[in-house]
Scaffold this active site. Structure first.
Site, PDB file in Angstrom:
ATOM      1  N   ASP A 186      -3.826  -2.533  -3.988  1.00  0.00           N
ATOM      2  CA  ASP A 186      -5.047  -1.775  -4.260  1.00  0.00           C
ATOM      3  C   ASP A 186      -4.775  -0.712  -5.319  1.00  0.00           C
ATOM      4  O   ASP A 186      -5.581   0.161  -5.547  1.00  0.00           O
ATOM      5  CB  ASP A 186      -5.622  -1.156  -2.987  1.00  0.00           C
ATOM      6  CG  ASP A 186      -4.722  -0.089  -2.386  1.00  0.00           C
ATOM      7  OD1 ASP A 186      -3.569   0.055  -2.840  1.00  0.00           O
ATOM      8  OD2 ASP A 186      -5.159   0.591  -1.447  1.00  0.00           O
ATOM      9  N   ASP A 205      -2.062  -0.367   4.789  1.00  0.00           N
ATOM     10  CA  ASP A 205      -2.505   1.016   4.775  1.00  0.00           C
ATOM     11  C   ASP A 205      -2.121   1.703   6.076  1.00  0.00           C
ATOM     12  O   ASP A 205      -1.663   2.842   6.094  1.00  0.00           O
ATOM     13  CB  ASP A 205      -4.017   1.078   4.553  1.00  0.00           C
ATOM     14  CG  ASP A 205      -4.501   2.496   4.279  1.00  0.00           C
ATOM     15  OD1 ASP A 205      -3.794   3.233   3.584  1.00  0.00           O
ATOM     16  OD2 ASP A 205      -5.570   2.850   4.780  1.00  0.00           O
ATOM     17  N   GLU A 219       3.598   3.172  -4.167  1.00  0.00           N
ATOM     18  CA  GLU A 219       3.084   1.815  -4.391  1.00  0.00           C
ATOM     19  C   GLU A 219       4.156   0.962  -5.070  1.00  0.00           C
ATOM     20  O   GLU A 219       4.397  -0.179  -4.696  1.00  0.00           O
ATOM     21  CB  GLU A 219       1.829   1.876  -5.255  1.00  0.00           C
ATOM     22  CG  GLU A 219       1.055   0.584  -5.280  1.00  0.00           C
ATOM     23  CD  GLU A 219       0.270   0.326  -4.008  1.00  0.00           C
ATOM     24  OE1 GLU A 219       0.338  -0.804  -3.507  1.00  0.00           O
ATOM     25  OE2 GLU A 219      -0.389   1.250  -3.515  1.00  0.00           O
ATOM     26  N   ASP A 225       0.835  -1.196   0.000  1.00  0.00           N
ATOM     27  CA  ASP A 225       0.000   0.000   0.000  1.00  0.00           C
ATOM     28  C   ASP A 225       0.867   1.242   0.000  1.00  0.00           C
ATOM     29  O   ASP A 225       1.817   1.344   0.759  1.00  0.00           O
ATOM     30  CB  ASP A 225      -0.910   0.037   1.221  1.00  0.00           C
ATOM     31  CG  ASP A 225      -2.156   0.873   0.961  1.00  0.00           C
ATOM     32  OD1 ASP A 225      -2.040   1.888   0.253  1.00  0.00           O
ATOM     33  OD2 ASP A 225      -3.224   0.521   1.448  1.00  0.00           O
ATOM     34  N   GLY A 226       0.532   2.178  -0.869  1.00  0.00           N
ATOM     35  CA  GLY A 226       1.149   3.503  -0.861  1.00  0.00           C
ATOM     36  C   GLY A 226       0.102   4.476  -0.358  1.00  0.00           C
ATOM     37  O   GLY A 226      -1.072   4.323  -0.650  1.00  0.00           O
ATOM     38  N   HIS A 257      -9.942  -2.071   0.141  1.00  0.00           N
ATOM     39  CA  HIS A 257      -9.407  -3.099   1.028  1.00  0.00           C
ATOM     40  C   HIS A 257     -10.440  -4.172   1.337  1.00  0.00           C
ATOM     41  O   HIS A 257     -10.253  -4.972   2.220  1.00  0.00           O
ATOM     42  CB  HIS A 257      -8.912  -2.468   2.339  1.00  0.00           C
ATOM     43  CG  HIS A 257      -7.856  -1.443   2.117  1.00  0.00           C
ATOM     44  ND1 HIS A 257      -8.054  -0.123   2.386  1.00  0.00           N
ATOM     45  CD2 HIS A 257      -6.620  -1.542   1.616  1.00  0.00           C
ATOM     46  CE1 HIS A 257      -6.965   0.554   2.070  1.00  0.00           C
ATOM     47  NE2 HIS A 257      -6.085  -0.277   1.598  1.00  0.00           N
TER      48      HIS A 257
END
Length: 162
Positions: free
Chosen positions: A74, A139, A52, A8-9, A129
């Site tokens: 995501d 996250d 990401e 996750d970014g 998510h």
């Protein structure tokens, strides 16, 4: 060995503001025991897409032996690039896309390709998510990294290699 990398970014929507990424790596050792390593890093002046990519790269670079790897993200930016074979097209066009447009983050894409060389990698996109609590944890890692802009946390990577 099979490995799953959840990434996750989180740029907080502001390239000039706090940002970070999180990566959780799941793997099964030779004795059949499941292990998990997680790590994050904080950055300023970057974008969510860049982070990401950094999360995926960090996860792949942590692997010291060839593995079958599934990256769950995501970010359609990352997964579409591979699922739609954009990378092959970009390389053939000397890192140009569309109507001779420059590909963004070329240095990271090249680093990602190098990190993928020894592994059999697949990418899966999850919308938000939903149904992926591990991605939600990523996250939180990314947000924690964003809260400490100057923080670089590599303990997880060091532990994995030891």
């Amino acid at each position: 060995m099979n490995v799953t990398i959840y990434t996750d970014g989180a740029a907080r929507g502001n390239p000039e503001g706090p940002g970070g990424y999180g990566c959780i790596l799941h793997y099964i050792d030779g004795n059949g025991k499941l292990h998990e390593r997680e790590y994050s890093a904080g950055y300023k002046r970057t974008t969510n897409n860049r982070m990401e990519l950094m999360a995926v790269i960090t996860g792949l670079e942590a692997l010291t032996k060839p593995c079958r790897v599934e990256v769950i993200s995501d970010s359609k930016y990352v997964t579409d690039a591979f699922n739609a074979h954009w990378i092959d097209s970009w390389v053939k066009k000397n890192w140009k896309r569309g109507k001779n447009e420059e590909v963004k983050n070329v240095d990271l894409w090249k680093r990602l390709l190098k990190a993928m060389e020894a592994h059999q990698v697949t990418y899966t996109w999850v919308k938000g998510h939903a149904g992926h609590p591990e991605n939600e944890r990523c996250d939180k890692l990314a947000t924690a990294a964003a809260d400490g802009n100057n923080l670089l946390v590599d303990e997880g990577l060091t532990l994995f290699r030891s």
